[in-house]
Design a protein around this motif. Sequence first.
Motif, PDB file in Angstrom:
ATOM      1  N   UNK A  41       0.829  -1.197   0.000  1.00  0.00           N
ATOM      2  CA  UNK A  41       0.000   0.000   0.000  1.00  0.00           C
ATOM      3  C   UNK A  41       0.866   1.251   0.000  1.00  0.00           C
ATOM      4  N   UNK A  42       0.278   2.355  -0.454  1.00  0.00           N
ATOM      5  CA  UNK A  42       1.000   3.614  -0.531  1.00  0.00           C
ATOM      6  C   UNK A  42       1.067   4.278   0.844  1.00  0.00           C
ATOM      7  N   UNK A  43       2.098   5.092   1.074  1.00  0.00           N
ATOM      8  CA  UNK A  43       2.177   5.809   2.352  1.00  0.00           C
ATOM      9  C   UNK A  43       0.940   6.675   2.549  1.00  0.00           C
ATOM     10  N   UNK A  44       0.436   6.683   3.754  1.00  0.00           N
ATOM     11  CA  UNK A  44      -0.732   7.498   4.062  1.00  0.00           C
ATOM     12  C   UNK A  44      -2.042   6.753   3.897  1.00  0.00           C
ATOM     13  N   UNK A  45      -2.018   5.516   3.381  1.00  0.00           N
ATOM     14  CA  UNK A  45      -3.236   4.720   3.255  1.00  0.00           C
ATOM     15  C   UNK A  45      -3.115   3.484   4.121  1.00  0.00           C
ATOM     16  N   UNK A  46      -4.263   2.981   4.541  1.00  0.00           N
ATOM     17  CA  UNK A  46      -4.265   1.783   5.378  1.00  0.00           C
ATOM     18  C   UNK A  46      -4.242   0.541   4.511  1.00  0.00           C
ATOM     19  N   UNK A  48      -6.440  -1.779   4.646  1.00  0.00           N
ATOM     20  CA  UNK A  48      -7.798  -2.017   4.211  1.00  0.00           C
ATOM     21  C   UNK A  48      -8.138  -1.176   2.984  1.00  0.00           C
ATOM     22  N   UNK A  49      -7.638   0.071   2.935  1.00  0.00           N
ATOM     23  CA  UNK A  49      -7.899   0.929   1.793  1.00  0.00           C
ATOM     24  C   UNK A  49      -7.217   0.422   0.530  1.00  0.00           C
ATOM     25  N   UNK A  50      -6.140  -0.316   0.698  1.00  0.00           N
ATOM     26  CA  UNK A  50      -5.372  -0.781  -0.455  1.00  0.00           C
ATOM     27  C   UNK A  50      -5.842  -2.126  -0.978  1.00  0.00           C
ATOM     28  N   UNK A  51      -6.768  -2.771  -0.296  1.00  0.00           N
ATOM     29  CA  UNK A  51      -7.141  -4.126  -0.681  1.00  0.00           C
ATOM     30  C   UNK A  51      -8.093  -4.170  -1.857  1.00  0.00           C
ATOM     31  N   UNK A  52      -8.772  -3.074  -2.145  1.00  0.00           N
ATOM     32  CA  UNK A  52      -9.746  -3.116  -3.215  1.00  0.00           C
ATOM     33  C   UNK A  52     -10.966  -3.949  -2.850  1.00  0.00           C
ATOM     34  N   UNK A  53     -11.272  -4.065  -1.568  1.00  0.00           N
ATOM     35  CA  UNK A  53     -12.466  -4.775  -1.138  1.00  0.00           C
ATOM     36  C   UNK A  53     -12.317  -6.283  -1.151  1.00  0.00           C
ATOM     37  N   UNK A  54     -11.136  -6.805  -0.877  1.00  0.00           N
ATOM     38  CA  UNK A  54     -10.937  -8.254  -0.821  1.00  0.00           C
ATOM     39  C   UNK A  54     -11.536  -8.784   0.466  1.00  0.00           C
ATOM     40  N   UNK A  55     -12.562  -9.616   0.359  1.00  0.00           N
ATOM     41  CA  UNK A  55     -13.198 -10.158   1.546  1.00  0.00           C
ATOM     42  C   UNK A  55     -13.896  -9.068   2.350  1.00  0.00           C
ATOM     43  N   UNK A  56     -14.254  -9.428   3.573  1.00  0.00           N
ATOM     44  CA  UNK A  56     -14.922  -8.480   4.478  1.00  0.00           C
ATOM     45  C   UNK A  56     -14.194  -8.487   5.804  1.00  0.00           C
ATOM     46  N   UNK A  57     -13.710  -7.335   6.214  1.00  0.00           N
ATOM     47  CA  UNK A  57     -12.962  -7.218   7.457  1.00  0.00           C
ATOM     48  C   UNK A  57     -13.936  -7.222   8.630  1.00  0.00           C
ATOM     49  N   UNK A 101      -1.078 -19.243  -1.987  1.00  0.00           N
ATOM     50  CA  UNK A 101       0.330 -19.182  -2.357  1.00  0.00           C
ATOM     51  C   UNK A 101       1.083 -18.369  -1.310  1.00  0.00           C
ATOM     52  N   UNK A 102       2.229 -18.898  -0.857  1.00  0.00           N
ATOM     53  CA  UNK A 102       3.070 -18.171   0.091  1.00  0.00           C
ATOM     54  C   UNK A 102       3.780 -17.021  -0.642  1.00  0.00           C
ATOM     55  N   UNK A 103       3.688 -15.820  -0.060  1.00  0.00           N
ATOM     56  CA  UNK A 103       4.277 -14.636  -0.704  1.00  0.00           C
ATOM     57  C   UNK A 103       5.158 -13.875   0.292  1.00  0.00           C
ATOM     58  N   UNK A 108       3.438  -7.457   4.658  1.00  0.00           N
ATOM     59  CA  UNK A 108       3.227  -6.061   5.020  1.00  0.00           C
ATOM     60  C   UNK A 108       2.447  -5.303   3.982  1.00  0.00           C
ATOM     61  N   UNK A 109       2.170  -5.942   2.838  1.00  0.00           N
ATOM     62  CA  UNK A 109       1.417  -5.281   1.784  1.00  0.00           C
ATOM     63  C   UNK A 109      -0.069  -5.489   1.931  1.00  0.00           C
ATOM     64  N   UNK A 110      -0.786  -5.204   0.854  1.00  0.00           N
ATOM     65  CA  UNK A 110      -2.233  -5.311   0.874  1.00  0.00           C
ATOM     66  C   UNK A 110      -2.665  -6.762   0.801  1.00  0.00           C
ATOM     67  N   UNK A 111      -3.888  -7.022   1.256  1.00  0.00           N
ATOM     68  CA  UNK A 111      -4.428  -8.378   1.250  1.00  0.00           C
ATOM     69  C   UNK A 111      -4.913  -8.733  -0.147  1.00  0.00           C
ATOM     70  N   UNK A 112      -4.347  -9.784  -0.726  1.00  0.00           N
ATOM     71  CA  UNK A 112      -4.797 -10.316  -2.005  1.00  0.00           C
ATOM     72  C   UNK A 112      -5.266 -11.742  -1.782  1.00  0.00           C
ATOM     73  N   UNK A 113      -6.425 -12.077  -2.330  1.00  0.00           N
ATOM     74  CA  UNK A 113      -7.026 -13.384  -2.095  1.00  0.00           C
ATOM     75  C   UNK A 113      -6.093 -14.502  -2.542  1.00  0.00           C
ATOM     76  N   UNK A 114      -5.935 -15.497  -1.668  1.00  0.00           N
ATOM     77  CA  UNK A 114      -5.119 -16.645  -2.004  1.00  0.00           C
ATOM     78  C   UNK A 114      -3.636 -16.422  -1.833  1.00  0.00           C
ATOM     79  N   UNK A 115      -3.237 -15.368  -1.128  1.00  0.00           N
ATOM     80  CA  UNK A 115      -1.817 -15.093  -0.910  1.00  0.00           C
ATOM     81  C   UNK A 115      -1.579 -14.743   0.557  1.00  0.00           C
ATOM     82  N   UNK A 116      -0.335 -14.939   0.985  1.00  0.00           N
ATOM     83  CA  UNK A 116       0.014 -14.559   2.352  1.00  0.00           C
ATOM     84  C   UNK A 116       0.995 -15.530   2.983  1.00  0.00           C
TER      85      UNK A 116
END
Length: 282
Positions: A41-46, A48-57, A101-103, A108-116
Motif C-alpha cells: 500500500x502507498x504511504x498514508x493509506x491503510x 484495508x484501503x489498499x485491498x480493493x475490497x478483498x473479503x470483508x474485514x 500461495x506463500x508470498x 506487510x502489503x495489501x491483502x490479495x485473495x489466495x496469498x500470504x
Amino acid sequence: MKRSRTRARLARPGVAAVTVLTAGALVFGASACGGRATTHHKPGTSHEQATGGVGRLLTADDGAGHRLRQVGAEGAPAVTIAVRPDSEDGWNVHVSVRNFRFTPDSVGGAALLGRGHARLFLDGHPLARVYGSWYHLPAALVHGAGGGTGLTARLYADDHTAWAVDAAPIQATTSLATASTQPTAPAAHRPERPRPDTILEITVSHGRVSPAPGRTEIAKDRIVELRVRSDRADTLHVHGYDKEARLPAGKTATLTFTADRTGLFEVETHESDLLLTQLVVR
C-alpha cells in the motif's frame, strides 16, 4: 567569425529538440516503470484501503490479536498440517495449502485473495511465522512455549489479517504426540485399534475454546479422533454424524469416528453451546 556564429545558431534548435525529447522520454519511462502492479500500500493509506475490497474485514479477531478477513467458502484458501519427528531434534512440520500461495516478498502489503503466510500455534500460543510448505520445529521452541501437543497452522493475508470463512479462521490442527517414533505393542487377545488419520485436541476453559474454532479439511472415509478437555461437565456433539461423548470436568474425553459423509459439520458442546471446530469432509 560570422560563419561560425551562424553555425552555432543553426545548431541550437537541434540541441533543444534533443533535450525536450530526452526529458519526455524520462518522464514517460518513469511512468511506465511505475505501472507494475504491487501488493504494497502507498504511504498514508491503510491496508484495508489498499485491498480493493478483498473479503470483508470483521470486528472479531483470531484470538491472537489479528482481525478476521472473511471470504466465501467457494474457492477459499485451505490448509492441512502434518508432523513427523526429526532425527536430530524436534519435528518437521508440513503445511499443505490449496487455493493459496506463500508470498514472503509481499509481507506487510495489501491483502490479495489466495496469498500470504501461515502462523504456527501450540495449544493457542504463537510459535512462528511460516513462508513455505516445510518448517523445522525445534524441541527448545516447544519447551520455551510451555510445552503442549496441539499444533495449529493458520492462514494470514499479507496485511496480517487472518483469512476466515463463516467467521472462523482458516486453520488446521494436529498433535505432536502422534508423531512419536516409539513402537507400541498391541494389547494381548485384542485386535489392534486403527490409528486415526486426523487428531484434533481442543481445550475449553472459562468459556473459551483453545485453539480458536477453525475449519479442518478431512478426506472422506478417514478416521477422526477428537480429544476434548473441559473445565466443566458437558457433552460433546458432532452434528451430521450424531456422535456424542460425555465431557467430565477436568478430564480429557476422546471421540473417534469415520468421516464417511461429505459436507460441513460443526462440533460443539451441548450445555455451554460452544463451537469447538468445523469439519469439512470431501
